[in-house]
Scaffold this motif. Sequence first.
Motif, PDB file in Angstrom:
ATOM      1  N   ILE A   1      40.649  43.482  29.850  1.00  0.00           N
ATOM      2  CA  ILE A   1      41.454  42.296  30.163  1.00  0.00           C
ATOM      3  C   ILE A   1      40.567  41.184  30.696  1.00  0.00           C
ATOM      4  CG2 ILE A   1      43.521  43.637  30.700  1.00  0.00           C
ATOM      5  CD1 ILE A   1      42.868  43.251  33.668  1.00  0.00           C
ATOM      6  N   LYS A   2      41.156  40.011  30.761  1.00  0.00           N
ATOM      7  CA  LYS A   2      40.490  38.880  31.392  1.00  0.00           C
ATOM      8  C   LYS A   2      41.068  38.682  32.789  1.00  0.00           C
ATOM      9  CE  LYS A   2      39.472  36.454  27.081  1.00  0.00           C
ATOM     10  NZ  LYS A   2      39.691  35.220  26.276  1.00  0.00           N
ATOM     11  N   SER A   3      40.334  37.982  33.606  1.00  0.00           N
ATOM     12  CA  SER A   3      40.803  37.716  34.967  1.00  0.00           C
ATOM     13  C   SER A   3      42.159  37.022  34.935  1.00  0.00           C
ATOM     14  CB  SER A   3      39.787  36.831  35.702  1.00  0.00           C
ATOM     15  OG  SER A   3      40.228  36.556  37.001  1.00  0.00           O
ATOM     16  N   GLY A   4      43.077  37.533  35.675  1.00  0.00           N
ATOM     17  CA  GLY A   4      44.418  36.957  35.722  1.00  0.00           C
ATOM     18  C   GLY A   4      45.407  37.673  34.825  1.00  0.00           C
ATOM     19  N   ASP A   5      44.923  38.438  33.852  1.00  0.00           N
ATOM     20  CA  ASP A   5      45.831  39.208  33.007  1.00  0.00           C
ATOM     21  C   ASP A   5      46.502  40.307  33.832  1.00  0.00           C
ATOM     22  OD1 ASP A   5      45.077  37.669  30.881  1.00  0.00           O
ATOM     23  OD2 ASP A   5      43.763  39.185  29.967  1.00  0.00           O
ATOM     24  N   THR A   6      47.606  40.793  33.312  1.00  0.00           N
ATOM     25  CA  THR A   6      48.327  41.845  34.023  1.00  0.00           C
ATOM     26  C   THR A   6      48.364  43.120  33.190  1.00  0.00           C
ATOM     27  OG1 THR A   6      50.454  41.085  33.147  1.00  0.00           O
ATOM     28  CG2 THR A   6      49.774  40.208  35.283  1.00  0.00           C
ATOM     29  N   VAL A   7      48.519  44.219  33.886  1.00  0.00           N
ATOM     30  CA  VAL A   7      48.590  45.533  33.233  1.00  0.00           C
ATOM     31  C   VAL A   7      49.884  46.213  33.651  1.00  0.00           C
ATOM     32  CG1 VAL A   7      47.458  47.763  32.899  1.00  0.00           C
ATOM     33  CG2 VAL A   7      46.072  45.715  33.320  1.00  0.00           C
ATOM     34  N   VAL A   8      50.599  46.731  32.663  1.00  0.00           N
ATOM     35  CA  VAL A   8      51.816  47.503  32.921  1.00  0.00           C
ATOM     36  C   VAL A   8      51.618  48.905  32.362  1.00  0.00           C
ATOM     37  CG1 VAL A   8      54.241  47.779  32.308  1.00  0.00           C
ATOM     38  CG2 VAL A   8      53.384  45.540  32.991  1.00  0.00           C
ATOM     39  N   TRP A   9      51.811  49.889  33.202  1.00  0.00           N
ATOM     40  CA  TRP A   9      51.729  51.272  32.757  1.00  0.00           C
ATOM     41  C   TRP A   9      53.139  51.791  32.471  1.00  0.00           C
ATOM     42  CZ3 TRP A   9      48.197  49.188  36.065  1.00  0.00           C
ATOM     43  CH2 TRP A   9      46.838  49.467  35.836  1.00  0.00           C
ATOM     44  N   THR A  10      53.297  52.448  31.351  1.00  0.00           N
ATOM     45  CA  THR A  10      54.567  53.078  30.994  1.00  0.00           C
ATOM     46  C   THR A  10      54.426  54.588  31.138  1.00  0.00           C
ATOM     47  OG1 THR A  10      55.089  51.320  29.441  1.00  0.00           O
ATOM     48  CG2 THR A  10      56.314  53.374  29.208  1.00  0.00           C
ATOM     49  N   ASN A  11      55.304  55.158  31.905  1.00  0.00           N
ATOM     50  CA  ASN A  11      55.226  56.591  32.179  1.00  0.00           C
ATOM     51  C   ASN A  11      55.995  57.359  31.111  1.00  0.00           C
ATOM     52  OD1 ASN A  11      55.216  59.169  33.140  1.00  0.00           O
ATOM     53  ND2 ASN A  11      56.236  58.703  35.090  1.00  0.00           N
ATOM     54  N   ASN A  12      55.254  57.918  30.158  1.00  0.00           N
ATOM     55  CA  ASN A  12      55.871  58.687  29.085  1.00  0.00           C
ATOM     56  C   ASN A  12      55.791  60.187  29.340  1.00  0.00           C
ATOM     57  OD1 ASN A  12      56.730  56.516  27.364  1.00  0.00           O
ATOM     58  ND2 ASN A  12      54.569  56.156  26.889  1.00  0.00           N
ATOM     59  N   THR A  13      55.685  60.561  30.576  1.00  0.00           N
ATOM     60  CA  THR A  13      55.743  61.978  30.956  1.00  0.00           C
ATOM     61  C   THR A  13      57.107  62.253  31.587  1.00  0.00           C
ATOM     62  OG1 THR A  13      54.980  61.847  33.263  1.00  0.00           O
ATOM     63  CG2 THR A  13      53.291  61.738  31.543  1.00  0.00           C
ATOM     64  N   THR A  14      57.297  63.465  32.002  1.00  0.00           N
ATOM     65  CA  THR A  14      58.569  63.834  32.632  1.00  0.00           C
ATOM     66  C   THR A  14      58.474  63.898  34.149  1.00  0.00           C
ATOM     67  OG1 THR A  14      58.036  66.174  32.354  1.00  0.00           O
ATOM     68  CG2 THR A  14      59.342  65.127  30.611  1.00  0.00           C
ATOM     69  N   SER A  15      57.336  63.491  34.696  1.00  0.00           N
ATOM     70  CA  SER A  15      57.137  63.501  36.155  1.00  0.00           C
ATOM     71  C   SER A  15      56.857  62.088  36.651  1.00  0.00           C
ATOM     72  CB  SER A  15      55.950  64.404  36.538  1.00  0.00           C
ATOM     73  OG  SER A  15      56.151  65.710  36.052  1.00  0.00           O
ATOM     74  N   VAL A  16      57.121  61.851  37.911  1.00  0.00           N
ATOM     75  CA  VAL A  16      56.748  60.581  38.529  1.00  0.00           C
ATOM     76  C   VAL A  16      55.229  60.496  38.582  1.00  0.00           C
ATOM     77  CG1 VAL A  16      56.879  59.177  40.626  1.00  0.00           C
ATOM     78  CG2 VAL A  16      58.862  60.534  39.895  1.00  0.00           C
ATOM     79  N   GLN A  17      54.673  59.348  38.177  1.00  0.00           N
ATOM     80  CA  GLN A  17      53.221  59.171  38.164  1.00  0.00           C
ATOM     81  C   GLN A  17      52.843  57.921  38.960  1.00  0.00           C
ATOM     82  OE1 GLN A  17      51.330  61.455  36.783  1.00  0.00           O
ATOM     83  NE2 GLN A  17      52.796  62.536  35.456  1.00  0.00           N
ATOM     84  N   THR A  18      51.631  57.930  39.496  1.00  0.00           N
ATOM     85  CA  THR A  18      51.100  56.768  40.196  1.00  0.00           C
ATOM     86  C   THR A  18      49.690  56.483  39.703  1.00  0.00           C
ATOM     87  OG1 THR A  18      52.383  57.234  42.187  1.00  0.00           O
ATOM     88  CG2 THR A  18      50.500  55.772  42.437  1.00  0.00           C
ATOM     89  N   ALA A  19      49.417  55.247  39.341  1.00  0.00           N
ATOM     90  CA  ALA A  19      48.068  54.839  38.937  1.00  0.00           C
ATOM     91  C   ALA A  19      47.433  54.066  40.087  1.00  0.00           C
ATOM     92  CB  ALA A  19      48.124  53.975  37.682  1.00  0.00           C
ATOM     93  N   SER A  20      46.240  54.489  40.487  1.00  0.00           N
ATOM     94  CA  SER A  20      45.553  53.834  41.604  1.00  0.00           C
ATOM     95  C   SER A  20      44.064  53.744  41.302  1.00  0.00           C
ATOM     96  CB  SER A  20      45.734  54.640  42.901  1.00  0.00           C
ATOM     97  OG  SER A  20      47.094  54.753  43.232  1.00  0.00           O
ATOM     98  N   SER A  21      43.441  52.682  41.772  1.00  0.00           N
ATOM     99  CA  SER A  21      42.001  52.516  41.591  1.00  0.00           C
ATOM    100  C   SER A  21      41.251  53.610  42.344  1.00  0.00           C
ATOM    101  CB  SER A  21      41.567  51.130  42.057  1.00  0.00           C
ATOM    102  OG  SER A  21      41.988  50.908  43.388  1.00  0.00           O
TER     103      SER A  21
END
Lengths: 83, 507
Positions: free
Chosen positions: A19-39
């Motif tokens: 991505i470029k600076s300022g762009d946004t990222v959306v993660w879609t959870n296609n699993t059956t469990s709650v997920q968290t994405a973290s740096s």
Amino acid sequence: MIQINVSIAAALNPDPIKIKSGDTVVWTNNTTSVQTASSNDAGQTFTTGPIQPGANSLPITVPSTTGYFVQPAGLQGTVNVNT
Amino acid sequence: MQGPRRLSLLFFLFICAASYSASAQTCGLSPAPVDLQGVRPLEINTGIGPGTCGFLQFAWQDFLALNWLPLPVVPGNSTAIARGLPDVSQVIGKAKNNAPAVWEQFQPNWYQFWPNNPPPGAVGGDSFAAWNQNAWLPAACGPLQSKLNPDAPPPRILSSLSKFDAMPGVLQAGSAAPLIDQDGYYVRYEILMDYPAFNYINSNQFYLLSKEQAYAQQGQPFSFPVQNGGTPGATFIKAAWKTLNPGEINSGRFHLAQAFLFTPASPQVGATCAGPVTVGLVGLHIVQKTQAFPLWLWATFEQVDSTPADPANPGSAPPEGWSFWQQGSSKPANSPPPCPDGTTDSSQCDFQPTSSHMGTAPNDKTGGPTQAVRKNPILKSPNQPALGLINAAAQSALKQINPSTEWQYYELVEAQWQKAPGFFPPNKVANMTMETYTQGGSCMGCHKGATAPLGETPPPVSSDLTFELQLAWQQTVLPVSRVPALRSNSAPNKPSAKQPGKKEAAK
């Protein structure tokens, strides 16, 4: 400014995210469990918070290049921010 | 004449001309009691016609001044107000739409009412040190702030899912349902106050229930200050922010901020702080007290893309679509969404606040985006025609300042004040982003019943039409962990100041 959509399933797609600076990222959870994405820096660069199954994350403005992990799926990925 | 001063004068002359060139049906921003250089109005000029124009003019003048570019905060200043001051060398509308505004430097209610962790006390009746220092952050948000771009505007910490849920950690029973935008995200809210309101609470220690009770037992009415010299009367701000998609960010129609979205712990999950997220201002309440109108002037603004001004005549959709309304939708209007698990007890709700809620996921019973319909069409307001006239005049003036300024896309939806004892028309006042489900009431109709939380002994007493005093805490409540803010909530491109140390709350 654009938005990149990333699928969380058996793998992360796409990976790496470019991505470029300022762009946004959306993660879609296609699993059956709650997920968290973290740096990899313990979430200091970004964290999505819990993403429910079948739902999108908040549109995160990732400020800088970082590796990240998705738990509890155990997936690892990278966000490359081209400034 | 220097550039900014000249521009400001041109702005002033333009609105003067706009006002004087029209007929008696004009309601513009002139003659103005302020020079439109970021100075907030002090008193309402009731002599300006037609009808209610003076009140609406006051509201717009306040909106312009509060959204002015601020001077940098000086967090360590303990001798004067050094937060929430306008940079009078600037002109509203000339900056980028992610530049901070004066009111964004005001202090949030959760800073003052944080259980067992009050701000520094007043000295000589003033609370400069407490006012100027950066508010503490919820511990969950602490780690996220360290890697932000120091040249970017500072982040907002947005907590509440409803304006009735005023404070992190206090999800009040019976609070209103959240508002879900067309992308499936909850709207977030914050409540802030200016220095006179802040100092009234802080110098009297009204963040403590015991102090409120002792004060009431003396038979004294709670009374926030009116204007004093050049200082405006006490003011409360309530803001509504929407998570923006790229189209909305690029549209230039929203005032932007970077935010962390804090959610207090629920019975199901711990506290979370997600972000950073780009949010847009979609609603702004401004409530200001004056000498002549001690029951406050209540003004509410919206970003114009929220929902049609009149659902019967929606007109063309904005470039990025309506934020909270969809043409042709068969969904019931203004229907409060249940919790994602389908239950309706908001006090026990796991709102799942960091996920989208389009109503399509297997476990999402919210029903998806809210179909928010305006019950009180703006064109049918009792404050017309002045309301429409001043909105047009202000938006035109802003567009003249800068054809691409985001502020031209905001409008005064309604205003309310006391016209006679106990008489507060219009009796239906609602901001679509904040009172979606309670449009049959009004600001004063609701707030006139506000009391301090004194229980039965002594009986509840009026809290001067604000519910904020109900956030007072018992000294025995458990502490809430927090961390120092690393960055100053100041103008961009300024050096950030590290928060001086203070012990974290005792565990």
